[in-house]
Design a protein around this motif. Structure first.
Motif, PDB file in Angstrom:
ATOM      1  N   TYR A  40       1.039  -0.928   0.051  1.00  0.00           N
ATOM      2  CA  TYR A  40      -0.006   0.057   0.043  1.00  0.00           C
ATOM      3  C   TYR A  40       1.095   1.448  -0.196  1.00  0.00           C
ATOM      4  CZ  TYR A  40      -3.724  -3.200   1.063  1.00  0.00           C
ATOM      5  OH  TYR A  40      -4.117  -4.536   0.836  1.00  0.00           O
ATOM      6  N   GLU A  41       2.207   1.324  -0.661  1.00  0.00           N
ATOM      7  CA  GLU A  41       2.773   3.025  -0.813  1.00  0.00           C
ATOM      8  C   GLU A  41       2.950   2.680  -2.544  1.00  0.00           C
ATOM      9  OE1 GLU A  41       6.964   4.072   0.454  1.00  0.00           O
ATOM     10  OE2 GLU A  41       6.625   2.307   1.434  1.00  0.00           O
ATOM     11  N   ARG A  42       2.354   3.712  -3.262  1.00  0.00           N
ATOM     12  CA  ARG A  42       2.065   3.615  -4.954  1.00  0.00           C
ATOM     13  C   ARG A  42       2.538   5.265  -4.678  1.00  0.00           C
ATOM     14  NH1 ARG A  42      -2.746   5.197  -7.549  1.00  0.00           N
ATOM     15  NH2 ARG A  42      -1.691   4.341  -9.918  1.00  0.00           N
ATOM     16  N   TYR A  43       3.413   4.896  -6.043  1.00  0.00           N
ATOM     17  CA  TYR A  43       3.505   6.330  -6.631  1.00  0.00           C
ATOM     18  C   TYR A  43       3.761   6.592  -7.709  1.00  0.00           C
ATOM     19  CZ  TYR A  43       7.006   6.484  -2.184  1.00  0.00           C
ATOM     20  OH  TYR A  43       6.938   6.550  -0.950  1.00  0.00           O
ATOM     21  N   GLU A  44       2.984   7.602  -7.863  1.00  0.00           N
ATOM     22  CA  GLU A  44       2.780   7.811  -9.800  1.00  0.00           C
ATOM     23  C   GLU A  44       3.574   8.844 -10.257  1.00  0.00           C
ATOM     24  OE1 GLU A  44      -1.553   7.774 -11.957  1.00  0.00           O
ATOM     25  OE2 GLU A  44      -1.600   6.329 -10.461  1.00  0.00           O
ATOM     26  N   ALA A  45       4.459   9.318 -11.553  1.00  0.00           N
ATOM     27  CA  ALA A  45       5.440  10.505 -11.495  1.00  0.00           C
ATOM     28  C   ALA A  45       5.076  10.217 -13.376  1.00  0.00           C
ATOM     29  CB  ALA A  45       6.565  10.249 -11.080  1.00  0.00           C
ATOM     30  N   PRO A  46       6.004  10.991 -13.573  1.00  0.00           N
ATOM     31  CA  PRO A  46       6.723  11.111 -14.837  1.00  0.00           C
ATOM     32  C   PRO A  46       7.746   9.915 -14.781  1.00  0.00           C
ATOM     33  CG  PRO A  46       6.250  13.773 -14.340  1.00  0.00           C
ATOM     34  CD  PRO A  46       5.826  13.138 -12.977  1.00  0.00           C
ATOM     35  N   ILE A  47       8.005   9.845 -16.185  1.00  0.00           N
ATOM     36  CA  ILE A  47       8.863   8.357 -17.033  1.00  0.00           C
ATOM     37  C   ILE A  47      10.360   8.546 -16.103  1.00  0.00           C
ATOM     38  CG2 ILE A  47       8.787   8.703 -18.569  1.00  0.00           C
ATOM     39  CD1 ILE A  47       9.370   5.843 -18.702  1.00  0.00           C
ATOM     40  N   GLU A  48      10.532   9.890 -16.358  1.00  0.00           N
ATOM     41  CA  GLU A  48      12.467  10.511 -15.902  1.00  0.00           C
ATOM     42  C   GLU A  48      12.477  10.572 -14.580  1.00  0.00           C
ATOM     43  OE1 GLU A  48      10.238  12.403 -17.391  1.00  0.00           O
ATOM     44  OE2 GLU A  48      10.811  12.453 -19.528  1.00  0.00           O
ATOM     45  N   ILE A  50      10.761   8.574 -12.380  1.00  0.00           N
ATOM     46  CA  ILE A  50      10.718   7.402 -11.728  1.00  0.00           C
ATOM     47  C   ILE A  50      11.938   6.842 -12.399  1.00  0.00           C
ATOM     48  CG2 ILE A  50       9.711   4.955 -12.309  1.00  0.00           C
ATOM     49  CD1 ILE A  50       7.833   6.468 -10.818  1.00  0.00           C
ATOM     50  N   ARG A  51      12.509   6.721 -12.976  1.00  0.00           N
ATOM     51  CA  ARG A  51      13.574   5.769 -13.654  1.00  0.00           C
ATOM     52  C   ARG A  51      14.722   6.633 -12.464  1.00  0.00           C
ATOM     53  NH1 ARG A  51      13.542   7.280 -19.682  1.00  0.00           N
ATOM     54  NH2 ARG A  51      12.311   5.733 -20.543  1.00  0.00           N
ATOM     55  N   ASP A  52      14.641   7.707 -12.405  1.00  0.00           N
ATOM     56  CA  ASP A  52      15.380   7.972 -11.005  1.00  0.00           C
ATOM     57  C   ASP A  52      15.437   7.784  -9.770  1.00  0.00           C
ATOM     58  OD1 ASP A  52      16.838  10.429 -12.549  1.00  0.00           O
ATOM     59  OD2 ASP A  52      15.632  11.782 -12.040  1.00  0.00           O
ATOM     60  N   ALA A  53      14.091   7.159  -9.453  1.00  0.00           N
ATOM     61  CA  ALA A  53      13.374   5.693  -8.233  1.00  0.00           C
ATOM     62  C   ALA A  53      14.975   4.493  -8.223  1.00  0.00           C
ATOM     63  CB  ALA A  53      12.326   6.668  -7.867  1.00  0.00           C
ATOM     64  N   ILE A  54      13.694   4.380  -9.752  1.00  0.00           N
ATOM     65  CA  ILE A  54      14.740   3.256  -9.671  1.00  0.00           C
ATOM     66  C   ILE A  54      16.510   2.967  -9.791  1.00  0.00           C
ATOM     67  CG2 ILE A  54      15.517   1.425 -11.849  1.00  0.00           C
ATOM     68  CD1 ILE A  54      12.352   2.048 -12.859  1.00  0.00           C
ATOM     69  N   LYS A  55      16.848   4.039  -9.809  1.00  0.00           N
ATOM     70  CA  LYS A  55      18.299   3.917  -9.968  1.00  0.00           C
ATOM     71  C   LYS A  55      19.207   4.303  -8.492  1.00  0.00           C
ATOM     72  CE  LYS A  55      19.898   6.783 -13.950  1.00  0.00           C
ATOM     73  NZ  LYS A  55      19.564   8.299 -14.515  1.00  0.00           N
ATOM     74  N   ASP A  56      17.553   5.338  -7.272  1.00  0.00           N
ATOM     75  CA  ASP A  56      17.815   5.122  -6.025  1.00  0.00           C
ATOM     76  C   ASP A  56      17.612   3.701  -5.381  1.00  0.00           C
ATOM     77  OD1 ASP A  56      18.743   7.721  -6.054  1.00  0.00           O
ATOM     78  OD2 ASP A  56      16.819   8.438  -5.575  1.00  0.00           O
TER      79      ASP A  56
END
Length: 78
Positions: A40-48, A50-56
């Protein structure tokens, strides 16, 4: 019409993030990988962003899963 792309980044047997790319936007859903359920932790954002979040995530030890089974389908179709 864009086709959704879905990836699972997994840290251990119980912790992961399900990432869905939908055109210019993306979604990240924190999941229990053992039960294939949402935490139950969800984020929506522009793809750029989310890509930064994936790097993290990758720097924190999360790795891309090689496959997804059908147990994830209900969470992907949200």
């Amino acid at each position: 019409m864009h086709r959704d792309e879905v990836f699972l980044y997994q840290k251990d047997d119980c912790d992961g993030w399900l990432v869905t790319l939908r055109g210019d936007f993306a979604e990240m859903l924190h999941v229990d990988t053992a039960l294939a359920q949402s935490k139950y932790e969800r984020y929506e954002a522009p793809i750029e962003l989310i890509r930064d979040a994936i790097k993290d995530l990758r720097s924190k030890g999360y790795a891309l899963a090689y496959s997804l089974d059908l147990a994830w389908k209900p969470l992907i179709e949200v």
